[in-house]
Design a protein around this motif. Structure first.
Motif, PDB file in Angstrom:
ATOM      1  N   ILE A 186      19.984   3.732 -45.296  1.00 43.37           N
ATOM      2  CA  ILE A 186      20.368   3.849 -46.562  1.00 43.37           C
ATOM      3  C   ILE A 186      20.794   2.890 -47.789  1.00 43.37           C
ATOM      4  CG2 ILE A 186      19.609   5.555 -48.512  1.00 43.37           C
ATOM      5  CD1 ILE A 186      17.964   7.392 -46.415  1.00 43.37           C
ATOM      6  N   GLN A 187      22.547   3.340 -46.892  1.00 47.65           N
ATOM      7  CA  GLN A 187      23.570   2.684 -47.283  1.00 47.65           C
ATOM      8  C   GLN A 187      23.450   0.668 -47.737  1.00 47.65           C
ATOM      9  OE1 GLN A 187      25.901   3.864 -48.702  1.00 47.65           O
ATOM     10  NE2 GLN A 187      23.878   5.611 -48.761  1.00 47.65           N
ATOM     11  N   LYS A 188      22.483   0.828 -46.580  1.00 44.80           N
ATOM     12  CA  LYS A 188      22.517  -0.977 -46.119  1.00 44.80           C
ATOM     13  C   LYS A 188      21.557  -1.362 -46.714  1.00 44.80           C
ATOM     14  CE  LYS A 188      23.409  -0.693 -41.374  1.00 44.80           C
ATOM     15  NZ  LYS A 188      23.100  -0.851 -40.180  1.00 44.80           N
ATOM     16  N   ALA A 220      23.498  -5.549 -54.676  1.00 44.02           N
ATOM     17  CA  ALA A 220      24.137  -7.115 -54.214  1.00 44.02           C
ATOM     18  C   ALA A 220      24.611  -8.005 -55.193  1.00 44.02           C
ATOM     19  CB  ALA A 220      23.693  -7.826 -53.085  1.00 44.02           C
ATOM     20  N   PRO A 221      23.189  -7.982 -56.407  1.00 48.06           N
ATOM     21  CA  PRO A 221      22.917  -9.295 -56.950  1.00 48.06           C
ATOM     22  C   PRO A 221      23.679  -8.366 -59.105  1.00 48.06           C
ATOM     23  CG  PRO A 221      20.649  -8.787 -56.014  1.00 48.06           C
ATOM     24  CD  PRO A 221      21.838  -7.872 -55.504  1.00 48.06           C
ATOM     25  N   GLY A 232      27.739  -1.021 -55.454  1.00 50.35           N
ATOM     26  CA  GLY A 232      27.594  -0.439 -54.718  1.00 50.35           C
ATOM     27  C   GLY A 232      27.371   0.610 -55.108  1.00 50.35           C
ATOM     28  N   TRP A 233      26.894   1.376 -53.708  1.00 53.48           N
ATOM     29  CA  TRP A 233      25.762   2.689 -53.760  1.00 53.48           C
ATOM     30  C   TRP A 233      26.664   3.949 -54.141  1.00 53.48           C
ATOM     31  CZ3 TRP A 233      26.885   8.095 -53.328  1.00 53.48           C
ATOM     32  CH2 TRP A 233      25.984   8.382 -53.609  1.00 53.48           C
ATOM     33  N   GLY A 234      27.828   3.948 -54.873  1.00 54.15           N
ATOM     34  CA  GLY A 234      29.155   4.294 -55.254  1.00 54.15           C
ATOM     35  C   GLY A 234      28.758   4.209 -56.932  1.00 54.15           C
ATOM     36  N   HIS A 235      28.753   3.180 -57.172  1.00 55.49           N
ATOM     37  CA  HIS A 235      28.528   2.919 -58.289  1.00 55.49           C
ATOM     38  C   HIS A 235      27.289   3.167 -59.106  1.00 55.49           C
ATOM     39  CE1 HIS A 235      30.835  -0.831 -56.834  1.00 55.49           C
ATOM     40  NE2 HIS A 235      31.840   0.321 -57.581  1.00 55.49           N
ATOM     41  N   PHE A 236      26.063   2.777 -58.050  1.00 52.33           N
ATOM     42  CA  PHE A 236      24.920   2.972 -58.833  1.00 52.33           C
ATOM     43  C   PHE A 236      24.642   4.246 -59.006  1.00 52.33           C
ATOM     44  CE2 PHE A 236      20.665   4.800 -57.148  1.00 52.33           C
ATOM     45  CZ  PHE A 236      20.215   4.242 -57.824  1.00 52.33           C
ATOM     46  N   ALA A 237      24.821   5.204 -58.226  1.00 54.15           N
ATOM     47  CA  ALA A 237      25.018   6.836 -58.843  1.00 54.15           C
ATOM     48  C   ALA A 237      25.831   7.530 -59.674  1.00 54.15           C
ATOM     49  CB  ALA A 237      25.850   8.206 -57.308  1.00 54.15           C
ATOM     50  N   ILE A 238      27.076   7.022 -60.413  1.00 53.05           N
ATOM     51  CA  ILE A 238      27.767   6.864 -61.436  1.00 53.05           C
ATOM     52  C   ILE A 238      26.594   6.494 -62.302  1.00 53.05           C
ATOM     53  CG2 ILE A 238      29.692   6.757 -62.588  1.00 53.05           C
ATOM     54  CD1 ILE A 238      31.436   6.402 -60.195  1.00 53.05           C
ATOM     55  N   GLY A 292      16.434   2.842 -57.231  1.00 54.83           N
ATOM     56  CA  GLY A 292      16.264   4.364 -56.518  1.00 54.83           C
ATOM     57  C   GLY A 292      15.094   5.205 -56.042  1.00 54.83           C
ATOM     58  N   TYR A 293      14.519   4.681 -57.218  1.00 58.18           N
ATOM     59  CA  TYR A 293      12.918   5.105 -56.748  1.00 58.18           C
ATOM     60  C   TYR A 293      11.823   4.987 -55.803  1.00 58.18           C
ATOM     61  CZ  TYR A 293      13.598   8.247 -61.439  1.00 58.18           C
ATOM     62  OH  TYR A 293      14.363   9.294 -62.113  1.00 58.18           O
ATOM     63  N   GLY A 294      12.855   3.508 -55.778  1.00 58.54           N
ATOM     64  CA  GLY A 294      11.995   2.662 -54.930  1.00 58.54           C
ATOM     65  C   GLY A 294      12.388   3.371 -53.089  1.00 58.54           C
ATOM     66  N   ILE A 295      13.611   3.244 -53.219  1.00 62.57           N
ATOM     67  CA  ILE A 295      14.161   3.240 -51.795  1.00 62.57           C
ATOM     68  C   ILE A 295      13.619   5.020 -51.394  1.00 62.57           C
ATOM     69  CG2 ILE A 295      15.982   4.749 -50.925  1.00 62.57           C
ATOM     70  CD1 ILE A 295      17.604   1.563 -52.224  1.00 62.57           C
ATOM     71  N   ASN A 296      13.036   6.434 -52.444  1.00 61.89           N
ATOM     72  CA  ASN A 296      12.918   7.638 -52.195  1.00 61.89           C
ATOM     73  C   ASN A 296      11.673   7.670 -52.180  1.00 61.89           C
ATOM     74  OD1 ASN A 296      15.193   9.773 -52.681  1.00 61.89           O
ATOM     75  ND2 ASN A 296      15.967   7.827 -54.510  1.00 61.89           N
ATOM     76  N   GLU A 297      11.367   7.121 -52.517  1.00 62.70           N
ATOM     77  CA  GLU A 297       9.572   6.742 -52.475  1.00 62.70           C
ATOM     78  C   GLU A 297       8.895   5.942 -51.283  1.00 62.70           C
ATOM     79  OE1 GLU A 297       7.356   4.772 -55.408  1.00 62.70           O
ATOM     80  OE2 GLU A 297       8.093   6.501 -56.971  1.00 62.70           O
ATOM     81  N   PHE A 298       9.886   4.972 -50.199  1.00 60.29           N
ATOM     82  CA  PHE A 298       9.363   4.527 -49.791  1.00 60.29           C
ATOM     83  C   PHE A 298       9.677   5.472 -47.890  1.00 60.29           C
ATOM     84  CE2 PHE A 298      10.497   2.559 -45.311  1.00 60.29           C
ATOM     85  CZ  PHE A 298       9.653   1.046 -45.375  1.00 60.29           C
ATOM     86  N   LEU A 299      10.908   6.379 -48.228  1.00 56.81           N
ATOM     87  CA  LEU A 299      11.415   7.019 -47.529  1.00 56.81           C
ATOM     88  C   LEU A 299      10.782   8.702 -47.567  1.00 56.81           C
ATOM     89  CD1 LEU A 299      15.241   7.822 -48.261  1.00 56.81           C
ATOM     90  CD2 LEU A 299      14.424   6.821 -46.271  1.00 56.81           C
TER      91      LEU A 299
END
Length: 165
Positions: free
Chosen positions: A31-33, A40-41, A45-51, A121-128
């Motif tokens: 998930i992190q990858k 990246a665009p 990163g993920w931590g920034h995204f979470a904030i 975020g939702y896209g990754i979660n839906e994929f999982l």
């Protein structure tokens, strides 16, 4: 047992492993990858995204409140906030009632990014959970929550180590 969809060593390992921590670790790294690639665009990163996601839900939170509510390290939050400020995605403002507290606010730039951040975020979660029906999705979430609750106890000084059982 999971049905194979690919014939590679990772798929074989996933099907054979009997250790929850290894599967969780693999899932987390994968998930992190994906987050790294998708974010990246935006130079975050993920931590920034979470904030950002937390601030989309509740703007004006303090750094300490954010760290405590999400289980983040205060140092990680502080470093991430600096990066987000440099990217003009958030701004810090001293709380007028308590000058020691810095509150975090979104900028116009981050507000414009909100739909894209949510899509990622939702896209990754839906994929999982793509192969689960609605009932299974709820059950998986319930089980993952139980695992996370157990994991939260590992940080407690009162947690019992396996050798003490």
């Amino acid at each position: 047992m999971v049905s194979p969809t690919r014939d590679d060593p990772v798929t074989q390992w996933i099907q054979e492993i009997e250790v929850p921590a290894a599967l969780i670790s693999y899932t987390y790294r994968t998930i992190q990858k994906r987050f790294a690639k998708d974010l990246a665009p935006y130079n975050i990163g993920w931590g920034h995204f979470a904030i950002l996601m937390s601030l989309y839900d509740e703007e004006g939170r303090s750094q300490d409140n954010l760290a405590l509510s999400r289980g983040f390290d205060k140092t990680m939050i502080a470093k991430s906030v600096v990066k987000l400020e440099e990217e003009d995605l958030i701004r810090r403002q001293t709380d007028p009632a308590d000058k020691r507290v810095k509150r975090l606010y979104l900028t116009e730039k981050s507000r414009k990014l909100q739909p894209e951040m949510k899509r990622i975020g939702y896209g990754i979660n839906e994929f999982l959970i793509k192969d689960f029906d609605e009932k299974e999705s709820k059950i998986v979430l319930e089980y993952l929550r139980k695992v996370a609750m157990n994991a939260s106890e590992l940080e407690s000084p009162l947690s019992i180590s396996p050798q003490d059982r």
